[in-house]
Design a protein around this motif. Structure first.
Motif, PDB file in Angstrom:
ATOM      1  N   GLN A 143       6.716 -17.625  33.821  1.00  0.00           N
ATOM      2  CA  GLN A 143       7.428 -18.660  33.498  1.00  0.00           C
ATOM      3  C   GLN A 143       8.407 -19.112  34.724  1.00  0.00           C
ATOM      4  N   MET A 147       8.857 -22.185  37.074  1.00  0.00           N
ATOM      5  CA  MET A 147       9.798 -23.148  36.804  1.00  0.00           C
ATOM      6  C   MET A 147      10.510 -23.160  38.329  1.00  0.00           C
ATOM      7  N   MET A 150       8.528 -25.688  40.294  1.00  0.00           N
ATOM      8  CA  MET A 150       8.923 -26.920  39.809  1.00  0.00           C
ATOM      9  C   MET A 150      10.337 -27.374  40.080  1.00  0.00           C
ATOM     10  N   LEU A 152      12.906 -26.367  38.467  1.00  0.00           N
ATOM     11  CA  LEU A 152      13.646 -26.752  37.271  1.00  0.00           C
ATOM     12  C   LEU A 152      14.789 -25.679  37.198  1.00  0.00           C
ATOM     13  N   LEU A 161      12.627 -28.172  28.873  1.00  0.00           N
ATOM     14  CA  LEU A 161      11.233 -28.572  28.929  1.00  0.00           C
ATOM     15  C   LEU A 161      10.455 -27.206  28.423  1.00  0.00           C
ATOM     16  N   PRO A 162      10.775 -25.826  28.620  1.00  0.00           N
ATOM     17  CA  PRO A 162       9.985 -25.028  28.036  1.00  0.00           C
ATOM     18  C   PRO A 162       9.913 -25.011  26.482  1.00  0.00           C
ATOM     19  N   PRO A 165       6.995 -28.173  24.240  1.00  0.00           N
ATOM     20  CA  PRO A 165       5.593 -27.734  23.728  1.00  0.00           C
ATOM     21  C   PRO A 165       5.553 -26.554  22.999  1.00  0.00           C
TER      22      PRO A 165
END
Lengths: 290, 299
Positions: A143, A147, A150, A152, A161-162, A165
């Motif tokens: 993760q 990240m 991206m 992040l 964001l994590p 979902p």
């Protein structure tokens, strides 16, 4: 003539329990409730204890000479931080708020589809349950990698964001929406409502108890989390990390840490009380008739 | 006529499909990025030798060595199995206690909302910093006052049962049960809340029918309340199993974290993946056993 008899019947149904039964339930609840409340009460009391009483042997449950020193110290420590304390509060409230609301909206939309649509990808719901049980501690490394790719890291999005979902919410909402009569949705469709409209004006109001409950879970989940290794900028850190830094300064700060942990518990409790009161309200007029 | 119907149905389905995918897309992307990719990466790492270079991870395929090491040499299999058995026992206890409490808390009596808050405290308290502060302080107290904590170790209870002439094994079970009541209560906050929400969603008219037909409270529970609660029972079983099996205080989780913190990523990934498969199998068995017995009012 009808009215009084109805009243009697209702009274009978609820009030048929004997006095002994009511007392029994009260005693039972009090006994079990004690296990719940005592640790919390202990924390409240401890946060008013002066240092010598905190380390007294044998320890006493109640405080002899209450002091507000711990709470004062928490605030003075908080005031002396490099980043203003209000900034941490803002970060936590902002991140928890956005993540909770976003999570509820996303989860409900998906749950609606999984529960009431005839799609070929319905099997993907199994993936949800699978995702639910894969524990976070194993996924940290990949993760982090994704990240970082991206961009992040060091942003609020790294927190938010994590969470969106997360499958717990989807799983909960789907179970509740399965209870919703398909006829209700079909009848709205026949009357010409679009799916979006069905979702916002029929499904969501009807399952309000479900997402009110989810609100409690999601909020406390985000509020209490302290993701490490995602954000390094002190300006963007959360209240949790600020307080745990204050607390981490050693065992001399047991009282302060008690005060801090109480301070942190206030928002989840407020959210809980508000949401649960509205759960009871909504069920009374949920508009469903069998 | 028939043909026309078919056409209509097709376009309806297509429309439904399109909207459905639009609703799903945000979640699908999120899951793909934050779950699927990390998951497959983890599985891949568990078959690799993992080493680090500046700014990147080097993973070289090396077979099932990590699994062999963790599960057999380090006896992780045994550890995981023990914890899964505990999980099942605790899940059963949590279910019984939470149904019971939810039914009581759903009735009308004085101070109901206050009681609800009290029994939901675990949800608010049982994670994050608050809990760690409690634990830290409680263990600290325990280390200072090792004598006074013995009061809670049920010696009085053990002696009482011994004097009643009850066998050792039964005493052990009883004593363990009593001392884990507190643990179980603290695990069942979410479940109580879910059951209350479930009870609230049962239509009051069904209970009116019961009254009219003259059903006893016992019949009312088994013929109305219980069947309509089955979806929530299933939900709570799945939730409890996942929640209890991945508790951060469990020794299994500790082992996984231990490997992770000591930069043994292959081992940590192997332990995590293997344990995950075991929970998945358990859930599969439970779903297969229960899915036929769930009552949906719609069908």
């Amino acid at each position: 003539m009808i009215l009084p008899s109805l009243k009697i019947k209702k009274k009978n149904r609820r009030g048929s329990r004997s006095l002994a039964g009511t007392t029994g339930i009260f005693l039972f609840l009090a006994l079990l409730g004690a296990f719940m409340v005592l640790p919390l009460l202990y924390a409240v009391i401890s946060s008013f204890k002066p240092i010598d009483e905190l380390y007294a042997y044998p320890p006493r449950f109640f405080v002899r000479r209450p002091t507000t020193e711990n709470i004062k110290m928490l605030f003075s420590l908080a005031a002396n931080l490099w980043v203003p304390f209000s900034r941490y509060v803002f970060n936590s409230v902002f991140v928890s708020g956005v993540a909770t609301v976003g999570h509820i909206i996303l989860a409900s939309m998906c749950a609606f589809v999984f529960s009431k649509f005839n799609l070929r990808i319905k099997w993907m719901f199994k993936l949800v349950v699978t995702a639910l049980l894969f524990n976070g501690s194993v996924l940290w490394l990949p993760q982090y990698v994704i990240m970082a790719k991206m961009g992040l890291l060091n942003t609020y999005w790294g927190y938010i964001l994590p969470v969106l979902p997360m499958s717990l919410g989807l799983f909960l909402m789907k179970q509740f929406m399965d209870q919703l009569p398909t006829a209700l949705i079909e009848s709205a469709g026949i009357d010409g409502a679009s799916y979006f409209r069905i979702f916002t004006t029929i499904v969501m109001p009807t399952v309000k108890p479900a997402w009110m409950t989810l609100l409690v879970f999601a909020f406390q989940n985000v509020w209490n989390s302290n993701p490490h290794g995602v954000v390094f900028d002190e300006q963007l850190k959360l209240l949790q990390s600020a307080i745990s830094e204050i607390v981490a300064a050693g065992i001399a700060r047991v009282g302060v840490s008690m005060a801090g942990s109480l301070f942190i518990m206030i928002p989840p409790i407020v959210i809980f009380v508000v949401s649960q009161n509205s759960v009871i309200e909504t069920m009374a007029h949920s508009g469903l008739k069998d | 006529m028939n043909n026309k119907n078919k056409l209509l149905k097709l376009s309806y389905e297509r429309r439904q499909g399109l909207v459905g995918y639009v609703f799903l897309i945000p979640w699908l992307i999120g899951t793909a990025v934050f779950f699927c990719y990390p998951f497959f990466h983890t599985v891949w790492l568990s078959f690799c030798d993992v080493s680090f270079d500046t700014g990147r991870i080097i993973s070289k395929f090396s077979g099932i060595g990590a699994y062999k090491f963790v599960f057999i040499q380090q006896q992780f299999l045994q550890q995981a199995w023990t914890h899964l058995v505990t999980t099942c026992l605790h899940t059963a206890c949590v279910l019984i206690i939470s149904i019971f409490l939810a039914i009581i808390l759903n009735q009308e009596f004085f101070g109901r909302s206050a009681w609800r808050v009290i029994f939901s405290l675990p949800i608010i308290v049982a994670s994050g910093l608050v809990l760690s502060v409690f634990q830290k302080d409680l263990t600290f107290q325990a280390s200072v006052t090792s004598e006074s904590t013995n009061i809670f170790q049920n010696e009085a209870l053990t002696e009482m049962l011994l004097s009643m002439g009850i066998g050792d094994k039964i005493i052990n079970v009883v004593v363990t049960a009593v001392s884990s009541v507190v643990d179980i209560l603290w695990m069942s906050g979410v479940q109580i809340l879910l059951f209350i929400t479930g009870l609230q969603s049962i239509s009051p008219s069904l209970y009116e029918v019961c009254d009219v037909e003259g059903a006893t409270a016992w019949q009312r529970f088994w013929k109305v309340t219980f069947p309509l609660l089955t979806p929530y029972i299933f939900l709570n079983i799945v939730y409890s199993i996942i929640d209890i099996s991945t508790q951060s205080t469990a020794s299994v989780m500790y082992t996984i974290r231990y490997y992770y913190n000591n930069v043994m990523y292959a081992n940590s990934s192997a332990a995590g993946t293997g344990y995950f498969l075991m929970i998945l199998a358990l859930l599969g068995i439970i779903t297969a056993l229960l899915s036929k017995r769930i009552v949906y009012i719609d069908k």
